[in-house]
Write a protein that holds these residues in place. Structure first.
Motif, mmCIF file in Angstrom:
data_model
loop_
_atom_site.group_PDB
_atom_site.id
_atom_site.type_symbol
_atom_site.label_atom_id
_atom_site.label_comp_id
_atom_site.label_asym_id
_atom_site.label_seq_id
_atom_site.Cartn_x
_atom_site.Cartn_y
_atom_site.Cartn_z
ATOM 1 N N TRP A 168 -6.888 7.056 -3.203
ATOM 2 C CA TRP A 168 -5.487 7.053 -3.633
ATOM 3 C C TRP A 168 -4.986 8.498 -3.731
ATOM 4 N N SER A 198 -6.049 -2.022 -2.032
ATOM 5 C CA SER A 198 -7.204 -1.492 -1.294
ATOM 6 C C SER A 198 -8.396 -2.442 -1.323
ATOM 7 N N CYS A 220 1.068 4.396 -2.831
ATOM 8 C CA CYS A 220 0.632 5.746 -2.435
ATOM 9 C C CYS A 220 1.782 6.720 -2.166
ATOM 10 N N TYR A 254 -3.655 0.259 -7.268
ATOM 11 C CA TYR A 254 -4.285 0.634 -6.002
ATOM 12 C C TYR A 254 -5.381 -0.379 -5.631
ATOM 13 N N TYR A 311 0.843 -1.204 0.000
ATOM 14 C CA TYR A 311 0.000 0.000 0.000
ATOM 15 C C TYR A 311 0.878 1.255 0.000
#
Length: 251
Positions: free
Chosen positions: A188, A161, A25, A157, A21
């Motif tokens: 995001w 997620s 990001c 993403y 993650y």
């Protein structure tokens, strides 16, 4: 809305998943959990609440318009957490009705992160909603960075997620929902902005999702820094229209 609360009594963050993650990001792997990551984890609770309970709206038609995350202290990767989620109240909106998911993360009895995720359910309305959002001030923005957001951002993403909404995955699937290309996840965009700010140990990050960010995209990241507050915006390099605006306030 159903008066329910969904709770995960005890869990520890999967360090491998958090690392994936962070990479998507832009957060550093520094031994702490970004507060917004816990808000992302709660999305699976939200999905269960919408599909299991007597939820009155079509899930596909919901528009994510705002997200607030409040962190009361830094949270270590190895801490034992609990996570709960419940519905807030229905409120009028000039394009229908809006409601919140209220997420709370605790370590023991201490609340470490709170999140409000606001959705709009579009409906015909007779009148303009009385409660207009207070966004009157225009911060003195300065250009902080330019980003080339790649075409595969939505897919990358989604892998971390769990949000595989087809409008984010590929141009072909996005077109079926009326978009000319795939669009970036709002969460995001918020995470990317927060990862590029110097965040205090305790803060409130409030973000409004504006216009879709088509993938691929070239965008500008703008900031306006005051003593305890940083305003920020992500906007199109081409037409200068905003995708995301937000404020981080030190607590």
């Amino acid at each position: 809305l159903p008066q329910v609360e969904y709770v995960v009594d005890s869990f520890q963050v999967d360090a491998k998943h958090l690392k994936a993650y962070n990479e998507v990001c832009g957060f550093k792997n520094n031994g702490y959990i970004p507060a917004i990551y816990l808000a992302v984890l709660s999305q699976s609770l939200q999905m269960h609440m919408m599909t299991t309970e007597a939820f009155p709206f079509a899930i596909l038609g919901l528009v994510h318009i705002r997200n607030q995350v409040k962190q009361t202290r830094k949270v270590g990767v190895n801490e034992q957490l609990s996570l709960s989620c419940k519905f807030g109240e229905l409120k009028p909106h000039d394009k229908g009705v809006q409601f919140d998911f209220i997420t709370t993360a605790k370590v023991g009895n201490d609340v470490v992160v709170e999140s409000l995720t606001t959705y709009l359910a579009r409906q015909k309305t007779d009148a303009k909603a009385a409660a207009k959002t207070a966004e009157s001030k225009t911060p003195n923005y300065q250009l902080a960075a330019e980003w080339d957001v790649s075409e595969n951002t939505g897919r990358r993403y989604a892998m971390t997620s769990g949000d595989f909404n087809l409008i984010h995955i590929h141009a072909v699937t996005a077109k079926a929902f009326g978009f000319k290309q795939a669009i970036a996840h709002g969460m995001w965009s918020k995470a990317k902005a927060l990862a590029n700010l110097s965040l205090p140990d305790a803060y409130d990050a409030d973000v409004w999702f504006k216009l879709p960010m088509y993938l691929p995209s070239k965008v500008e990241f703008l900031t306006a820094v005051n003593s305890s507050e940083t305003d920020f915006m992500i906007r199109s390099t081409k037409n200068k229209k905003p995708h995301v605006t937000g404020t981080v306030t030190a607590l």
